[in-house]
Design a protein around this motif. Structure first.
Motif, PDB file in Angstrom:
ATOM      1  N   THR A  81      37.495  39.914  49.670  1.00 23.76           N
ATOM      2  CA  THR A  81      37.279  41.296  49.224  1.00 23.76           C
ATOM      3  C   THR A  81      37.523  41.405  47.728  1.00 23.76           C
ATOM      4  O   THR A  81      36.737  42.035  47.005  1.00 23.76           O
ATOM      5  CB  THR A  81      38.202  42.264  49.997  1.00 23.76           C
ATOM      6  OG1 THR A  81      37.883  42.169  51.386  1.00 23.76           O
ATOM      7  CG2 THR A  81      38.025  43.691  49.522  1.00 23.76           C
ATOM      8  N   ALA A  82      38.583  40.780  47.236  1.00 25.07           N
ATOM      9  CA  ALA A  82      38.875  40.818  45.799  1.00 25.07           C
ATOM     10  C   ALA A  82      37.786  40.103  45.004  1.00 25.07           C
ATOM     11  O   ALA A  82      37.389  40.566  43.928  1.00 25.07           O
ATOM     12  CB  ALA A  82      40.239  40.195  45.526  1.00 25.07           C
ATOM     13  N   LEU A  83      37.278  38.982  45.536  1.00 26.19           N
ATOM     14  CA  LEU A  83      36.202  38.255  44.849  1.00 26.19           C
ATOM     15  C   LEU A  83      34.937  39.085  44.745  1.00 26.19           C
ATOM     16  O   LEU A  83      34.196  38.971  43.773  1.00 26.19           O
ATOM     17  CB  LEU A  83      35.874  36.954  45.583  1.00 26.19           C
ATOM     18  CG  LEU A  83      36.643  35.724  45.188  1.00 26.19           C
ATOM     19  CD1 LEU A  83      36.245  34.548  46.062  1.00 26.19           C
ATOM     20  CD2 LEU A  83      36.460  35.392  43.724  1.00 26.19           C
TER      21      LEU A  83
ATOM     22  N   VAL B  77      38.045  41.371  39.756  1.00 23.70           N
ATOM     23  CA  VAL B  77      37.776  40.176  38.961  1.00 23.70           C
ATOM     24  C   VAL B  77      37.941  40.489  37.473  1.00 23.70           C
ATOM     25  O   VAL B  77      38.550  39.732  36.728  1.00 23.70           O
ATOM     26  CB  VAL B  77      36.372  39.616  39.262  1.00 23.70           C
ATOM     27  CG1 VAL B  77      35.999  38.509  38.292  1.00 23.70           C
ATOM     28  CG2 VAL B  77      36.307  39.103  40.693  1.00 23.70           C
ATOM     29  N   ARG B  78      37.420  41.623  37.033  1.00 25.14           N
ATOM     30  CA  ARG B  78      37.505  41.994  35.614  1.00 25.14           C
ATOM     31  C   ARG B  78      38.956  42.230  35.201  1.00 25.14           C
ATOM     32  O   ARG B  78      39.399  41.794  34.149  1.00 25.14           O
ATOM     33  CB  ARG B  78      36.645  43.230  35.345  1.00 25.14           C
ATOM     34  CG  ARG B  78      36.481  43.560  33.880  1.00 25.14           C
ATOM     35  CD  ARG B  78      35.462  44.659  33.612  1.00 25.14           C
ATOM     36  NE  ARG B  78      35.587  45.819  34.468  1.00 25.14           N
ATOM     37  CZ  ARG B  78      34.740  46.138  35.460  1.00 25.14           C
ATOM     38  NH1 ARG B  78      33.708  45.353  35.725  1.00 25.14           N
ATOM     39  NH2 ARG B  78      34.915  47.216  36.190  1.00 25.14           N
ATOM     40  N   GLU B  79      39.727  42.909  36.035  1.00 23.13           N
ATOM     41  CA  GLU B  79      41.117  43.203  35.704  1.00 23.13           C
ATOM     42  C   GLU B  79      42.000  41.963  35.744  1.00 23.13           C
ATOM     43  O   GLU B  79      43.091  41.956  35.185  1.00 23.13           O
ATOM     44  CB  GLU B  79      41.674  44.279  36.632  1.00 23.13           C
ATOM     45  CG  GLU B  79      41.105  45.655  36.325  1.00 23.13           C
ATOM     46  CD  GLU B  79      41.631  46.731  37.257  1.00 23.13           C
ATOM     47  OE1 GLU B  79      42.450  46.423  38.132  1.00 23.13           O
ATOM     48  OE2 GLU B  79      41.195  47.882  37.085  1.00 23.13           O
TER      49      GLU B  79
ATOM     50  N   SER C 227      37.744  32.032  32.986  1.00 26.08           N
ATOM     51  CA  SER C 227      36.958  31.062  33.747  1.00 26.08           C
ATOM     52  C   SER C 227      36.334  31.702  34.981  1.00 26.08           C
ATOM     53  O   SER C 227      35.242  31.327  35.388  1.00 26.08           O
ATOM     54  CB  SER C 227      37.812  29.861  34.138  1.00 26.08           C
ATOM     55  OG  SER C 227      38.868  30.263  34.974  1.00 26.08           O
ATOM     56  N   LEU C 228      37.007  32.668  35.560  1.00 23.90           N
ATOM     57  CA  LEU C 228      36.470  33.366  36.729  1.00 23.90           C
ATOM     58  C   LEU C 228      35.372  34.336  36.309  1.00 23.90           C
ATOM     59  O   LEU C 228      34.338  34.430  36.964  1.00 23.90           O
ATOM     60  CB  LEU C 228      37.599  34.107  37.449  1.00 23.90           C
ATOM     61  CG  LEU C 228      37.293  34.722  38.796  1.00 23.90           C
ATOM     62  CD1 LEU C 228      36.832  33.667  39.782  1.00 23.90           C
ATOM     63  CD2 LEU C 228      38.533  35.421  39.333  1.00 23.90           C
ATOM     64  N   LEU C 229      35.578  35.025  35.203  1.00 21.78           N
ATOM     65  CA  LEU C 229      34.579  35.976  34.707  1.00 21.78           C
ATOM     66  C   LEU C 229      33.282  35.280  34.326  1.00 21.78           C
ATOM     67  O   LEU C 229      32.197  35.796  34.577  1.00 21.78           O
ATOM     68  CB  LEU C 229      35.118  36.747  33.499  1.00 21.78           C
ATOM     69  CG  LEU C 229      36.183  37.787  33.783  1.00 21.78           C
ATOM     70  CD1 LEU C 229      36.785  38.304  32.487  1.00 21.78           C
ATOM     71  CD2 LEU C 229      35.593  38.932  34.595  1.00 21.78           C
TER      72      LEU C 229
ATOM     73  N   ARG D 167      46.891  37.982  43.309  1.00 22.76           N
ATOM     74  CA  ARG D 167      46.373  37.807  41.949  1.00 22.76           C
ATOM     75  C   ARG D 167      45.414  36.634  41.875  1.00 22.76           C
ATOM     76  O   ARG D 167      45.457  35.726  42.704  1.00 22.76           O
ATOM     77  CB  ARG D 167      47.525  37.564  40.976  1.00 22.76           C
ATOM     78  CG  ARG D 167      48.213  36.225  41.227  1.00 22.76           C
ATOM     79  CD  ARG D 167      49.443  36.016  40.368  1.00 22.76           C
ATOM     80  NE  ARG D 167      50.047  34.739  40.673  1.00 22.76           N
ATOM     81  CZ  ARG D 167      50.203  33.757  39.808  1.00 22.76           C
ATOM     82  NH1 ARG D 167      49.799  33.893  38.565  1.00 22.76           N
ATOM     83  NH2 ARG D 167      50.789  32.626  40.164  1.00 22.76           N
ATOM     84  N   PHE D 168      44.544  36.689  40.853  1.00 27.71           N
ATOM     85  CA  PHE D 168      43.742  35.544  40.442  1.00 27.71           C
ATOM     86  C   PHE D 168      44.444  34.927  39.243  1.00 27.71           C
ATOM     87  O   PHE D 168      45.068  35.630  38.448  1.00 27.71           O
ATOM     88  CB  PHE D 168      42.336  35.973  39.982  1.00 27.71           C
ATOM     89  CG  PHE D 168      41.434  36.437  41.084  1.00 27.71           C
ATOM     90  CD1 PHE D 168      41.040  35.581  42.093  1.00 27.71           C
ATOM     91  CD2 PHE D 168      40.947  37.736  41.081  1.00 27.71           C
ATOM     92  CE1 PHE D 168      40.197  36.011  43.105  1.00 27.71           C
ATOM     93  CE2 PHE D 168      40.096  38.175  42.076  1.00 27.71           C
ATOM     94  CZ  PHE D 168      39.718  37.303  43.084  1.00 27.71           C
TER      95      PHE D 168
END
Length: 194
Positions: free
Chosen positions: A18-20, A26-28, A33-35, A95-96
């Motif tokens: 859900t977070a992905l 994702v932005r927060e 690297s994820l962005l 968290r990511f």
């Protein structure tokens, strides 16, 4: 493949997925690297994260399950990780993050896959030493949320490891835990009462 990756609790996986799928989450996360990673992203290799608490000079210690960590893949490589924690309402996304432990975990897992013996992979955190290890548990069928490192389990320190402890070198728990105990036990100052 000798690694028997345990199944994470379904709510933990759902919370990461859900977070992905949430552009806001994702932005927060402020994880470059994820962005910048090409889509699709997947949450793979769930590992229970155990914390080694209260290392004492007598060799005693206790472990507790702190959460589940998922490697976030884009293509062939992990670009980030996602942590989940247990709350009174169940497993939830925490968290990511990115950094050296993501790459180091992936490398240690590849090294473990090449071993002859089968293991259940876990993560073992040693907060007193700012250290994280890949814990290769010999009992593949054990409950991944419980337990303590057995003497014959392997601990692979992840990079960056504390000074004097080689990263990515497998140690029997019976050999490494006493070293960690010694390192974590405070030394009295000269002239102070013992």
């Amino acid at each position: 493949m000798p690694l028997h990756v345990p199944a994470a609790p379904a709510p933990a996986l759902r919370s990461v997925l859900t977070a992905l799928s949430s552009p806001t989450a994702v932005r927060e996360a402020r994880t470059p690297s994820l962005l910048g990673a090409p889509r699709p992203l997947s949450a793979e290799l769930p590992l229970p994260v155990h914390v080694l608490d209260g290392i004492t000079a007598g060799g005693g210690s206790a472990t507790r399950l702190a959460g589940w960590r998922f490697l976030i893949r884009s293509g062939e490589h992990a670009v980030a990780a996602a942590d989940t924690v247990l709350t009174p309402d169940g497993w939830t996304f925490s968290r990511f993050f990115e950094g050296p432990y993501v790459t180091s975990t992936e490398l240690a897992l590849h090294q473990a896959e090449a071993m002859a013996e089968p293991y259940q992979p876990r993560l073992l955190s040693v907060p007193e030493l700012y250290m994280l290890t890949l814990w290769l548990h010999g009992d593949r069928g054990a409950d991944a949320a419980a337990g303590h490192p057995a003497a014959t389990d392997l601990l692979v320190p992840l990079a960056p490891a504390p000074p004097g402890i080689a990263a990515h070198r497998a140690h029997r728990a019976a050999d490494l835990l006493p070293v960690l105990t010694h390192r974590a036990t405070p030394t009295p100052l000269l002239g102070s009462p013992a």
